[in-house]
Write a protein that holds these residues in place. Structure first.
Motif, PDB file in Angstrom:
ATOM      1  N   GLN A 179       5.379   6.057  10.515  1.00 33.62           N
ATOM      2  CA  GLN A 179       5.589   4.744   9.914  1.00 33.62           C
ATOM      3  C   GLN A 179       4.288   4.129   9.405  1.00 33.62           C
ATOM      4  O   GLN A 179       4.306   3.270   8.531  1.00 33.62           O
ATOM      5  CB  GLN A 179       6.225   3.790  10.922  1.00 33.62           C
ATOM      6  CG  GLN A 179       7.610   4.190  11.368  1.00 33.62           C
ATOM      7  CD  GLN A 179       8.636   4.047  10.271  1.00 33.62           C
ATOM      8  OE1 GLN A 179       8.572   3.130   9.475  1.00 33.62           O
ATOM      9  NE2 GLN A 179       9.576   4.958  10.215  1.00 33.62           N
ATOM     10  N   ARG A 239       3.245   4.808   2.972  1.00 32.87           N
ATOM     11  CA  ARG A 239       4.445   4.087   3.397  1.00 32.87           C
ATOM     12  C   ARG A 239       4.157   2.593   3.530  1.00 32.87           C
ATOM     13  O   ARG A 239       4.967   1.759   3.135  1.00 32.87           O
ATOM     14  CB  ARG A 239       4.976   4.620   4.716  1.00 32.87           C
ATOM     15  CG  ARG A 239       6.284   3.954   5.078  1.00 32.87           C
ATOM     16  CD  ARG A 239       6.830   4.445   6.381  1.00 32.87           C
ATOM     17  NE  ARG A 239       8.083   3.778   6.662  1.00 32.87           N
ATOM     18  CZ  ARG A 239       8.206   2.493   6.974  1.00 32.87           C
ATOM     19  NH1 ARG A 239       7.168   1.716   7.017  1.00 32.87           N
ATOM     20  NH2 ARG A 239       9.394   1.963   7.238  1.00 32.87           N
ATOM     21  N   LYS A 246       4.089   1.171   0.128  1.00 28.12           N
ATOM     22  CA  LYS A 246       5.444   1.112  -0.433  1.00 28.12           C
ATOM     23  C   LYS A 246       6.215  -0.078   0.142  1.00 28.12           C
ATOM     24  O   LYS A 246       6.870  -0.828  -0.590  1.00 28.12           O
ATOM     25  CB  LYS A 246       6.186   2.410  -0.128  1.00 28.12           C
ATOM     26  CG  LYS A 246       7.591   2.455  -0.647  1.00 28.12           C
ATOM     27  CD  LYS A 246       8.263   3.751  -0.255  1.00 28.12           C
ATOM     28  CE  LYS A 246       9.728   3.735  -0.639  1.00 28.12           C
ATOM     29  NZ  LYS A 246      10.459   4.868  -0.094  1.00 28.12           N
ATOM     30  N   VAL A 247       6.141  -0.268   1.454  1.00 24.16           N
ATOM     31  CA  VAL A 247       6.834  -1.390   2.091  1.00 24.16           C
ATOM     32  C   VAL A 247       6.253  -2.714   1.608  1.00 24.16           C
ATOM     33  O   VAL A 247       6.991  -3.669   1.349  1.00 24.16           O
ATOM     34  CB  VAL A 247       6.752  -1.271   3.627  1.00 24.16           C
ATOM     35  CG1 VAL A 247       7.218  -2.539   4.307  1.00 24.16           C
ATOM     36  CG2 VAL A 247       7.574  -0.094   4.108  1.00 24.16           C
ATOM     37  N   ARG A 279       4.933  -3.356  -1.269  1.00 25.57           N
ATOM     38  CA  ARG A 279       5.397  -3.620  -2.632  1.00 25.57           C
ATOM     39  C   ARG A 279       6.881  -3.986  -2.669  1.00 25.57           C
ATOM     40  O   ARG A 279       7.271  -4.930  -3.340  1.00 25.57           O
ATOM     41  CB  ARG A 279       5.165  -2.399  -3.517  1.00 25.57           C
ATOM     42  CG  ARG A 279       3.724  -2.165  -3.848  1.00 25.57           C
ATOM     43  CD  ARG A 279       3.590  -0.946  -4.772  1.00 25.57           C
ATOM     44  NE  ARG A 279       2.214  -0.556  -4.925  1.00 25.57           N
ATOM     45  CZ  ARG A 279       1.373  -1.124  -5.768  1.00 25.57           C
ATOM     46  NH1 ARG A 279       1.771  -2.112  -6.524  1.00 25.57           N
ATOM     47  NH2 ARG A 279       0.128  -0.716  -5.847  1.00 25.57           N
ATOM     48  N   GLU A 280       7.704  -3.219  -1.937  1.00 32.61           N
ATOM     49  CA  GLU A 280       9.151  -3.410  -2.035  1.00 32.61           C
ATOM     50  C   GLU A 280       9.658  -4.609  -1.235  1.00 32.61           C
ATOM     51  O   GLU A 280      10.368  -5.453  -1.766  1.00 32.61           O
ATOM     52  CB  GLU A 280       9.868  -2.140  -1.569  1.00 32.61           C
ATOM     53  CG  GLU A 280       9.664  -0.958  -2.500  1.00 32.61           C
ATOM     54  CD  GLU A 280      10.277   0.311  -1.960  1.00 32.61           C
ATOM     55  OE1 GLU A 280      10.863   0.290  -0.849  1.00 32.61           O
ATOM     56  OE2 GLU A 280      10.162   1.353  -2.641  1.00 32.61           O
ATOM     57  N   LYS A 281       9.308  -4.689   0.018  1.00 31.24           N
ATOM     58  CA  LYS A 281       9.886  -5.727   0.882  1.00 31.24           C
ATOM     59  C   LYS A 281       9.106  -7.036   0.844  1.00 31.24           C
ATOM     60  O   LYS A 281       9.689  -8.103   0.968  1.00 31.24           O
ATOM     61  CB  LYS A 281       9.980  -5.220   2.315  1.00 31.24           C
ATOM     62  CG  LYS A 281      10.994  -4.112   2.472  1.00 31.24           C
ATOM     63  CD  LYS A 281      11.203  -3.753   3.908  1.00 31.24           C
ATOM     64  CE  LYS A 281      12.252  -2.657   4.016  1.00 31.24           C
ATOM     65  NZ  LYS A 281      12.491  -2.274   5.388  1.00 31.24           N
ATOM     66  N   LEU A 282       7.796  -6.955   0.710  1.00 36.21           N
ATOM     67  CA  LEU A 282       6.985  -8.165   0.751  1.00 36.21           C
ATOM     68  C   LEU A 282       6.577  -8.640  -0.637  1.00 36.21           C
ATOM     69  O   LEU A 282       5.926  -9.672  -0.771  1.00 36.21           O
ATOM     70  CB  LEU A 282       5.736  -7.918   1.603  1.00 36.21           C
ATOM     71  CG  LEU A 282       5.990  -7.511   3.052  1.00 36.21           C
ATOM     72  CD1 LEU A 282       4.681  -7.207   3.750  1.00 36.21           C
ATOM     73  CD2 LEU A 282       6.753  -8.589   3.796  1.00 36.21           C
ATOM     74  N   ALA A 283       6.937  -7.885  -1.656  1.00 36.96           N
ATOM     75  CA  ALA A 283       6.619  -8.218  -3.043  1.00 36.96           C
ATOM     76  C   ALA A 283       5.118  -8.446  -3.232  1.00 36.96           C
ATOM     77  O   ALA A 283       4.695  -9.352  -3.927  1.00 36.96           O
ATOM     78  CB  ALA A 283       7.420  -9.420  -3.513  1.00 36.96           C
TER      79      ALA A 283
END
Length: 104
Positions: A57, A62, A65-66, A68-72
């Motif tokens: 994790q 990763r 990526k998280v 960018r995707e979840k926290l913008a």
């Protein structure tokens, strides 16, 4: 003699009962130790699996990526950088910069 035989018989029965009780307690404790060791092995296996999951994790790709995707979140560039100064520190920094005492 009869009295001595009775005393010896009672002592023999009592020591036999004590031996049975001690043997039972030893077996019970042995089973408890075996259970604790089995639980220890299971917990060690679970801990190792959690460590593997944690490492998987926490890889930099990763995390990015998280982010960018979840926290913008996005990469910091000079175009989107905002500098914040404290109101009391700003006059001191300006006077220090004017006198040649830069913060570098």
């Amino acid at each position: 003699m009869n009295r001595l035989q009775v005393i010896l018989f009672v002592a023999l029965v009592l020591s036999g009962l004590y031996m049975v009780r001690v043997s039972y307690e030893a077996r019970r404790l042995f089973v408890e130790v075996e259970r604790a060791q089995a639980e220890e092995r299971q917990l060690e296996t679970e801990y190792e699996q959690l460590q593997v999951d944690k490492r998987a994790q926490a890889t930099p790709l990763r995390v990015e990526k998280v982010a960018r995707e979840k926290l913008a979140m996005r990469t910091a560039t000079p175009a989107v950088t905002h500098y914040v100064t404290h109101a009391e520190a700003a006059p001191a920094a300006v006077s220090g910069a004017a006198s040649g005492e830069g913060g570098r």
